[in-house]
Design an enzyme around this catalytic site. Sequence first.
Site, PDB file in Angstrom:
ATOM      1  N   THR A 147       1.156   4.279   1.650  1.00 29.21           N
ATOM      2  CA  THR A 147       1.777   4.832   2.851  1.00 29.21           C
ATOM      3  C   THR A 147       2.779   3.849   3.447  1.00 29.21           C
ATOM      4  O   THR A 147       3.864   4.250   3.872  1.00 29.21           O
ATOM      5  CB  THR A 147       0.693   5.208   3.887  1.00 29.21           C
ATOM      6  OG1 THR A 147      -0.252   6.079   3.261  1.00 29.21           O
ATOM      7  CG2 THR A 147       1.292   5.904   5.086  1.00 29.21           C
ATOM      8  N   CYS A 148       2.452   2.579   3.474  1.00 30.27           N
ATOM      9  CA  CYS A 148       3.364   1.571   4.037  1.00 30.27           C
ATOM     10  C   CYS A 148       4.644   1.477   3.215  1.00 30.27           C
ATOM     11  O   CYS A 148       5.738   1.350   3.758  1.00 30.27           O
ATOM     12  CB  CYS A 148       2.671   0.213   4.105  1.00 30.27           C
ATOM     13  SG  CYS A 148       1.188   0.207   5.121  1.00 30.27           S
ATOM     14  N   THR A 149       4.495   1.583   1.906  1.00 29.99           N
ATOM     15  CA  THR A 149       5.648   1.482   1.013  1.00 29.99           C
ATOM     16  C   THR A 149       6.540   2.719   1.112  1.00 29.99           C
ATOM     17  O   THR A 149       7.719   2.654   0.800  1.00 29.99           O
ATOM     18  CB  THR A 149       5.176   1.212  -0.427  1.00 29.99           C
ATOM     19  OG1 THR A 149       4.470  -0.037  -0.415  1.00 29.99           O
ATOM     20  CG2 THR A 149       6.321   1.107  -1.406  1.00 29.99           C
ATOM     21  N   SER A 164       0.858  -1.190   0.000  1.00 27.66           N
ATOM     22  CA  SER A 164       0.000   0.000   0.000  1.00 27.66           C
ATOM     23  C   SER A 164       0.892   1.237   0.000  1.00 27.66           C
ATOM     24  O   SER A 164       2.049   1.192   0.421  1.00 27.66           O
ATOM     25  CB  SER A 164      -0.949  -0.010   1.200  1.00 27.66           C
ATOM     26  OG  SER A 164      -0.223   0.097   2.406  1.00 27.66           O
ATOM     27  N   ILE A 177       8.317   2.089   5.248  1.00 24.87           N
ATOM     28  CA  ILE A 177       9.247   1.000   5.569  1.00 24.87           C
ATOM     29  C   ILE A 177      10.666   1.199   5.032  1.00 24.87           C
ATOM     30  O   ILE A 177      11.625   0.787   5.701  1.00 24.87           O
ATOM     31  CB  ILE A 177       8.649  -0.355   5.135  1.00 24.87           C
ATOM     32  CG1 ILE A 177       7.349  -0.619   5.923  1.00 24.87           C
ATOM     33  CG2 ILE A 177       9.635  -1.493   5.333  1.00 24.87           C
ATOM     34  CD1 ILE A 177       7.469  -0.496   7.449  1.00 24.87           C
TER      35      ILE A 177
END
Length: 179
Positions: free
Chosen positions: A65-67, A63, A70
Amino acid sequence: MTSLITTSAEAAHSLAVSLLSKAQIQPGATIPEHSVKESAPDVLVPLKFSGRNVIVGVPGAFSGTCTVQIPGYIQNYDRFKAKGVNEVYVVAVNDAFTMKAWKEKLAPTGTGVRFMADDKGTFTSALGLMFDATPKFGAPRSKRYVIIADGDKAESLFIEEDPSKVTITDAETVLSHLA
């Protein structure tokens, strides 16, 4: 009739999500032992924490925001190690195939950051950190959080109010809280 069935199904789903989540973990609480998956869908990996560890929970692999969030953990992995962190774990309510592919996409040359698949959400639920992400992900998912753990105890806890944003769970902020 269809709308009545749909509304009933949505209500049941919402109730199921609330029943899945226990009370939210607090600093000082014991992190429950659970098994998740790392590199294969048929191999369970027990999450038993010793020493200092950082657990990063995200709503969904790949997704947006997660990408964005991290890579900071991947790029700063050596800084976490220098601050005495044994392991950095990224945990999502996704399957092992997805987590492995996401790790390979974000770190094509490798990383010490461990990507863990909590495919049934049992670990996340035990932490009390599930939320109803049905509108975006089609199912319950993990809140966006970071736990700094000392052994099996939650030393510090950072939970985003809005899981679509990264304000307190980015790598730099977490690094600033490590002595």
